[in-house]
Scaffold this active site. Sequence first.
Site, PDB file in Angstrom:
ATOM      1  N   LYS A 156      24.844  17.069  31.151  1.00 44.56           N
ATOM      2  CA  LYS A 156      26.084  17.364  30.414  1.00 44.56           C
ATOM      3  C   LYS A 156      27.209  16.429  30.872  1.00 44.56           C
ATOM      4  CE  LYS A 156      26.794  20.283  27.803  1.00 44.56           C
ATOM      5  NZ  LYS A 156      26.654  20.336  26.308  1.00 44.56           N
ATOM      6  N   THR A 181      30.680  21.997  29.719  1.00 39.68           N
ATOM      7  CA  THR A 181      30.574  23.161  30.592  1.00 39.68           C
ATOM      8  C   THR A 181      31.336  22.934  31.894  1.00 39.68           C
ATOM      9  OG1 THR A 181      28.986  24.293  32.025  1.00 39.68           O
ATOM     10  CG2 THR A 181      28.327  22.144  31.256  1.00 39.68           C
ATOM     11  N   ASP A 182      31.775  24.022  32.506  1.00 39.38           N
ATOM     12  CA  ASP A 182      32.430  23.887  33.815  1.00 39.38           C
ATOM     13  C   ASP A 182      31.451  23.424  34.890  1.00 39.38           C
ATOM     14  OD1 ASP A 182      30.939  26.252  34.024  1.00 39.38           O
ATOM     15  OD2 ASP A 182      32.583  27.470  34.807  1.00 39.38           O
ATOM     16  N   GLU A 183      30.134  23.519  34.598  1.00 35.10           N
ATOM     17  CA  GLU A 183      29.146  23.163  35.622  1.00 35.10           C
ATOM     18  C   GLU A 183      29.197  21.679  35.985  1.00 35.10           C
ATOM     19  OE1 GLU A 183      25.325  25.100  35.264  1.00 35.10           O
ATOM     20  OE2 GLU A 183      26.195  26.732  34.101  1.00 35.10           O
ATOM     21  N   TYR A 231      20.537  19.956  34.512  1.00 37.34           N
ATOM     22  CA  TYR A 231      21.316  20.398  33.341  1.00 37.34           C
ATOM     23  C   TYR A 231      22.752  19.885  33.418  1.00 37.34           C
ATOM     24  CZ  TYR A 231      24.430  23.448  30.653  1.00 37.34           C
ATOM     25  OH  TYR A 231      25.426  23.908  29.833  1.00 37.34           O
TER      26      TYR A 231
HETATM   27  P1  NAD Z   1      21.385  27.615  23.439  1.00 39.13           P
HETATM   28  O1  NAD Z   1      20.299  27.090  24.311  1.00 39.13           O
HETATM   29  O2  NAD Z   1      21.446  29.065  23.133  1.00 39.13           O
HETATM   30  O3  NAD Z   1      21.374  26.842  22.040  1.00 39.13           O
HETATM   31  C1  NAD Z   1      21.140  25.472  21.940  1.00 39.13           C
HETATM   32  C2  NAD Z   1      20.809  25.162  20.483  1.00 39.13           C
HETATM   33  O4  NAD Z   1      20.626  23.741  20.365  1.00 39.13           O
HETATM   34  C3  NAD Z   1      19.508  25.818  20.001  1.00 39.13           C
HETATM   35  O5  NAD Z   1      19.712  26.384  18.729  1.00 39.13           O
HETATM   36  C4  NAD Z   1      18.524  24.661  19.918  1.00 39.13           C
HETATM   37  O6  NAD Z   1      17.534  24.820  18.911  1.00 39.13           O
HETATM   38  C5  NAD Z   1      19.453  23.488  19.612  1.00 39.13           C
HETATM   39  N1  NAD Z   1      18.885  22.199  20.042  1.00 39.13           N
HETATM   40  C6  NAD Z   1      18.316  21.909  21.241  1.00 39.13           C
HETATM   41  N2  NAD Z   1      17.896  20.627  21.246  1.00 39.13           N
HETATM   42  C7  NAD Z   1      18.238  20.098  20.035  1.00 39.13           C
HETATM   43  C8  NAD Z   1      18.092  18.823  19.450  1.00 39.13           C
HETATM   44  N3  NAD Z   1      17.503  17.815  20.118  1.00 39.13           N
HETATM   45  N4  NAD Z   1      18.574  18.615  18.207  1.00 39.13           N
HETATM   46  C9  NAD Z   1      19.163  19.638  17.515  1.00 39.13           C
HETATM   47  N5  NAD Z   1      19.306  20.864  18.016  1.00 39.13           N
HETATM   48  C10 NAD Z   1      18.861  21.094  19.268  1.00 39.13           C
HETATM   49  O7  NAD Z   1      22.738  27.119  24.136  1.00 39.13           O
HETATM   50  P2  NAD Z   1      24.179  27.803  24.164  1.00 39.13           P
HETATM   51  O8  NAD Z   1      24.254  28.716  25.327  1.00 39.13           O
HETATM   52  O9  NAD Z   1      24.518  28.289  22.804  1.00 39.13           O
HETATM   53  O10 NAD Z   1      25.076  26.539  24.517  1.00 39.13           O
HETATM   54  C11 NAD Z   1      25.624  25.716  23.472  1.00 39.13           C
HETATM   55  C12 NAD Z   1      26.429  24.590  24.096  1.00 39.13           C
HETATM   56  O11 NAD Z   1      27.478  25.137  24.900  1.00 39.13           O
HETATM   57  C13 NAD Z   1      25.607  23.701  25.036  1.00 39.13           C
HETATM   58  O12 NAD Z   1      26.014  22.377  24.834  1.00 39.13           O
HETATM   59  C14 NAD Z   1      25.977  24.189  26.436  1.00 39.13           C
HETATM   60  O13 NAD Z   1      25.887  23.131  27.358  1.00 39.13           O
HETATM   61  C15 NAD Z   1      27.417  24.627  26.218  1.00 39.13           C
HETATM   62  N6  NAD Z   1      27.904  25.701  27.110  1.00 39.13           N
HETATM   63  C16 NAD Z   1      27.194  26.858  27.250  1.00 39.13           C
HETATM   64  C17 NAD Z   1      27.704  27.867  28.064  1.00 39.13           C
HETATM   65  C18 NAD Z   1      26.971  29.183  28.212  1.00 39.13           C
HETATM   66  O14 NAD Z   1      27.394  30.044  29.009  1.00 39.13           O
HETATM   67  N7  NAD Z   1      25.911  29.461  27.476  1.00 39.13           N
HETATM   68  C19 NAD Z   1      28.925  27.703  28.716  1.00 39.13           C
HETATM   69  C20 NAD Z   1      29.631  26.496  28.539  1.00 39.13           C
HETATM   70  C21 NAD Z   1      29.110  25.509  27.721  1.00 39.13           C
HETATM   71  P1  TYD Z   2      22.457  31.829  34.106  1.00 36.88           P
HETATM   72  O1  TYD Z   2      22.669  32.938  33.123  1.00 36.88           O
HETATM   73  O2  TYD Z   2      21.150  31.110  34.109  1.00 36.88           O
HETATM   74  O3  TYD Z   2      23.682  30.817  33.930  1.00 36.88           O
HETATM   75  P2  TYD Z   2      24.129  29.545  34.856  1.00 36.88           P
HETATM   76  O4  TYD Z   2      23.059  29.253  35.830  1.00 36.88           O
HETATM   77  O5  TYD Z   2      24.272  28.455  33.843  1.00 36.88           O
HETATM   78  O6  TYD Z   2      25.419  29.961  35.484  1.00 36.88           O
HETATM   79  O7  TYD Z   2      22.670  32.430  35.554  1.00 36.88           O
HETATM   80  C1  TYD Z   2      23.870  33.084  35.913  1.00 36.88           C
HETATM   81  C2  TYD Z   2      23.785  33.448  37.388  1.00 36.88           C
HETATM   82  O8  TYD Z   2      22.777  34.452  37.559  1.00 36.88           O
HETATM   83  C3  TYD Z   2      23.359  32.274  38.277  1.00 36.88           C
HETATM   84  O9  TYD Z   2      24.079  32.358  39.507  1.00 36.88           O
HETATM   85  C4  TYD Z   2      21.885  32.517  38.502  1.00 36.88           C
HETATM   86  C5  TYD Z   2      21.753  34.026  38.460  1.00 36.88           C
HETATM   87  N1  TYD Z   2      20.477  34.555  37.926  1.00 36.88           N
HETATM   88  C6  TYD Z   2      19.775  35.533  38.669  1.00 36.88           C
HETATM   89  O10 TYD Z   2      20.200  35.947  39.765  1.00 36.88           O
HETATM   90  N2  TYD Z   2      18.609  36.021  38.137  1.00 36.88           N
HETATM   91  C7  TYD Z   2      18.107  35.577  36.943  1.00 36.88           C
HETATM   92  O11 TYD Z   2      17.007  36.041  36.524  1.00 36.88           O
HETATM   93  C8  TYD Z   2      18.848  34.584  36.203  1.00 36.88           C
HETATM   94  C9  TYD Z   2      18.341  34.071  34.887  1.00 36.88           C
HETATM   95  C10 TYD Z   2      20.025  34.119  36.736  1.00 36.88           C
END
Ligand code: NAD
Ligand code: TYD
Length: 351
Positions: free
Chosen positions: A163, A134-136, A159
């Site tokens: 990562k 992630t970019d975070e 988090y």
């Molecule tokens: P999500 O929380 O929707 O899904 C995570 C999945 O992993 C779930 O299906 C969960 O059951 C599974 N999981 C959790 N712990 C586990 C374990 N110990 N063993 C096996 N499976 C397990 O997450 P997401 O938003 O789909 O993100 C997926 C990946 O992409 C993550 O690694 C996250 O860091 C990365 N990512 C997410 C975003 C975003 O905007 N959502 C952006 C950049 C990177």
């Molecule tokens: P989120 O979807 O949790 O993603 P991330 O924190 O990984 O970027 O949040 C996106 C942005 O929205 C973040 O700046 C936090 C804000 N946010 C709110 O203002 N209200 C909310 O209820 C949530 C879940 C997030």
Amino acid sequence: MKTYLVTGGAGFIGSNFVIHMLSSYNDVKIVNLDKLTYAGNLENLKGVENNGNHVFVQGDICDKELVGRLFTEYDFDYVINFAAESHVDRSIKEPEVFASTNVLGTVTLLNAAKSAWEKDGVWKEGAKFLQVSTDEVYGSLGDTGYFMETTPLDPHSPYSSSKAGADMMVKAYADTFKMPVNITRCSNNYGPYQFPEKLIPLIINNCLNKRPLPVYGDGLNVRDWLYVVDHCKAIDMVARNGRLGEVYNVGGHNERTNIHIVKTIIAYLNENVDETITEDLIKYVEDRKGHDRRYGIDPTKIREELGWEPETMYEDGIKLTIQWYLDNKDWMDHITSGSYQEYYEKMYSGR
Ligand code: NAD
Ligand code: TYD
């Protein structure tokens, strides 16, 4: 036929990736290992349940025995590691599981891949471990500038720190053992199947239920939004063609403040669903602890090296996404019944 171990493939991005890959290629077999935590949902995979090239295994990436057995049973060409605890707010309340799944789980997968793929310093031809990061991990930006692959890691939340820890372990396996790896670092994703703890689906769900819309702090934090399928396509390209050992940032130069996103959702629902959904629902609440101010990706490297470009522009993607949640109310109802209410009360009451 190429065989993939996809972890976390019942979550938001993982399920979109599985669906994308199986609908794009006939010569891809996917073993999908997911623990089915609160964030994993087999309903996301309904579209591929009868696909003979998809095998679902419920299990934990920290389970050495199970992961080792899968590597023996299937001759994997790729590992695509999505499995993670992914929500910043939860990581502030319960950091341990983030360290365990995100760091130790990744090390368990790296070890199993090394055992299966390396013999006397020679690695299986074409094999690759792709870490979905992630970019975070880069921390937070001021008003100007972008995250580059060379930007030093400076994570702030449990988090993003977990990562970053996983990324460092992947790098260590590449540097120490010459393991074939890539790391992708993507900005915020949006689209179908996102769990409604994240901003966009949470706001949609609250609007539809006429609940207050919690906006943290002043609402002016900035995120760089990318349609999830564009992220999946980038991962596919990096897995196939990324230079070994390299990191690729993924993003589409689409920065928006949180309050802009919230108002866009309200406007769409007001016009298309119910005119009593208005900005009066917005409730500014206590800020997230350590809230990163701005994320912004410089995607030059993936564009120039691999020819990746986002295909879905935000103006279309956000409408597609809101409409998807409207068309899939059952999906949302199933997810938000049961323990979700408990989570919501714990997270938002008193804010
Ligand atoms: P999500 O929380 O929707 O899904 C995570 C999945 O992993 C779930 O299906 C969960 O059951 C599974 N999981 C959790 N712990 C586990 C374990 N110990 N063993 C096996 N499976 C397990 O997450 P997401 O938003 O789909 O993100 C997926 C990946 O992409 C993550 O690694 C996250 O860091 C990365 N990512 C997410 C975003 C975003 O905007 N959502 C952006 C950049 C990177
Ligand atoms: P989120 O979807 O949790 O993603 P991330 O924190 O990984 O970027 O949040 C996106 C942005 O929205 C973040 O700046 C936090 C804000 N946010 C709110 O203002 N209200 C909310 O209820 C949530 C879940 C997030």
